[in-house]
Design an enzyme around this catalytic site. Structure first.
Site, short mmCIF file in Angstrom:
data_model
loop_
_atom_site.label_atom_id
_atom_site.label_comp_id
_atom_site.label_asym_id
_atom_site.label_seq_id
_atom_site.Cartn_x
_atom_site.Cartn_y
_atom_site.Cartn_z
NE ARG A 130 7.65 -3.25 5.39
CZ ARG A 130 6.37 -2.95 5.63
NH1 ARG A 130 5.63 -2.39 4.71
NH2 ARG A 130 5.84 -3.23 6.80
CE LYS A 174 -2.08 -0.85 3.95
NZ LYS A 174 -1.43 -2.09 4.40
NE ARG A 211 2.91 -4.94 11.37
CZ ARG A 211 3.84 -4.90 10.43
NH1 ARG A 211 4.91 -5.66 10.52
NH2 ARG A 211 3.70 -4.09 9.42
NE ARG A 239 7.23 -0.95 9.62
CZ ARG A 239 5.97 -0.86 9.19
NH1 ARG A 239 5.71 -0.32 8.01
NH2 ARG A 239 4.98 -1.30 9.94
P1 AMP Z 1 1.75 0.21 9.32
O1 AMP Z 1 2.99 0.97 8.99
O2 AMP Z 1 0.53 0.74 8.61
O3 AMP Z 1 1.93 -1.28 9.15
O4 AMP Z 1 1.45 0.47 10.88
C1 AMP Z 1 2.37 0.08 11.87
C2 AMP Z 1 1.71 0.05 13.22
O5 AMP Z 1 1.20 1.35 13.55
C3 AMP Z 1 0.51 -0.87 13.31
O6 AMP Z 1 0.87 -2.22 13.55
C4 AMP Z 1 -0.24 -0.25 14.50
O7 AMP Z 1 0.39 -0.56 15.72
C5 AMP Z 1 -0.03 1.24 14.27
N1 AMP Z 1 -1.11 1.81 13.41
C6 AMP Z 1 -0.99 2.29 12.14
N2 AMP Z 1 -2.16 2.74 11.68
C7 AMP Z 1 -3.07 2.55 12.67
C8 AMP Z 1 -4.46 2.80 12.82
N3 AMP Z 1 -5.19 3.32 11.81
N4 AMP Z 1 -5.05 2.48 13.99
C9 AMP Z 1 -4.35 1.95 15.01
N5 AMP Z 1 -3.03 1.68 14.94
C10 AMP Z 1 -2.38 1.97 13.79
#
Ligand code: AMP
Length: 218
Positions: free
Chosen positions: A124, A13, A168, A157
């Site tokens: 990644r 994404k 996740r 990460r």
């Molecule tokens: P991502 O980079 O989108 O995979 O997000 C990494 C982490 O940030 C996730 O595993 C959550 O802990 C937190 N996070 C990101 N977006 C959200 C959201 N919309 N609501 C709650 N937690 C979020």
């Protein structure tokens, strides 16, 4: 264009959001990036979010909603990457946009089998400076273990390690996947096959949005 990108972590994404931002100027808002930035800067939001992010859990809605709406205030076009992540966030977003008479135009749901998702996540590498995203096999940096744009050493990460990846994915299935039906019922959903290289997926994204390649921004 007001767009939401849905899909499990690691599906690409962020890569697609950045490309759309670059080509069309729609602002990409990646909640994960914003949270990591807040954590790196040790802001109060970062401190509150840290434990959740490290465990692969969702950060509490009120923190994330506030952070997103602050950004959306000043934008007419945007791409939301990683938000909404559960039904409650989707409902609050709807209410916010309704009040501003700025409905969403589309929601893209990226799809890929779990095995490939885990492969993408574990390979990644990201640039902690400019946010560029690479993959050790599918999309390596031409500068080796450094970012080809800014020269910073690439990192894995913290939440891209096997245990957290599994958590996740479970959180995604339980809390985020129901949004596919939610947006389908509102006739906003387009499914996008996320297999293949970023360029191939990008062409599918344009097709899903009914955009001719090289057409001017909307
Ligand atoms: P991502 O980079 O989108 O995979 O997000 C990494 C982490 O940030 C996730 O595993 C959550 O802990 C937190 N996070 C990101 N977006 C959200 C959201 N919309 N609501 C709650 N937690 C979020």
């Amino acid at each position: 264009m007001r767009l939401v990108l849905l899909g499990p972590p690691g599906i690409g994404k962020g890569t697609q959001a950045r490309r759309l931002q670059q080509e069309y100027g729609w602002t990409a808002i990646a909640t994960g990036d914003l949270l990591r930035e807040a954590m790196a800067n040790n802001t109060p939001l970062g401190e509150q979010a840290r434990a959740y992010v490290q465990r692969g859990e969702l950060v509490p809605d009120e923190l994330v909603n506030r952070m997103v709406f602050e950004r959306l205030q000043s934008l007419e076009s945007f791409i939301l990457d990683g938000y909404p992540r559960n039904l409650s966030q989707a409902q609050v977003l709807d209410a916010f946009l309704r009040e501003r008479h700025q409905p969403l135009h589309a929601v893209l749901a990226f799809e890929l089998d779990d095995e490939q998702i885990v492969q993408r996540l574990s390979g990644r590498r990201v640039c902690p400076q400019c946010g560029a995203i690479y993959h050790i096999v599918a999309n390596p940096s031409r500068a080796g273990n450094r970012c080809e744009r800014c020269g910073t050493t690439l990192i894995t990460r913290e939440d891209d390690h096997p245990d957290t990846i599994r958590r996740r994915l479970t959180v995604y299935r339980e809390q985020t996947e129901p949004l596919i039906t939610y947006y389908e019922q509102r006739s906003l959903l387009q499914r996008v096959d996320a297999s293949g290289d970023p360029e191939t997926v990008y062409q599918r994204v344009l097709h899903a949005l009914s955009i001719q390649p090289d057409s001017p921004p909307r």
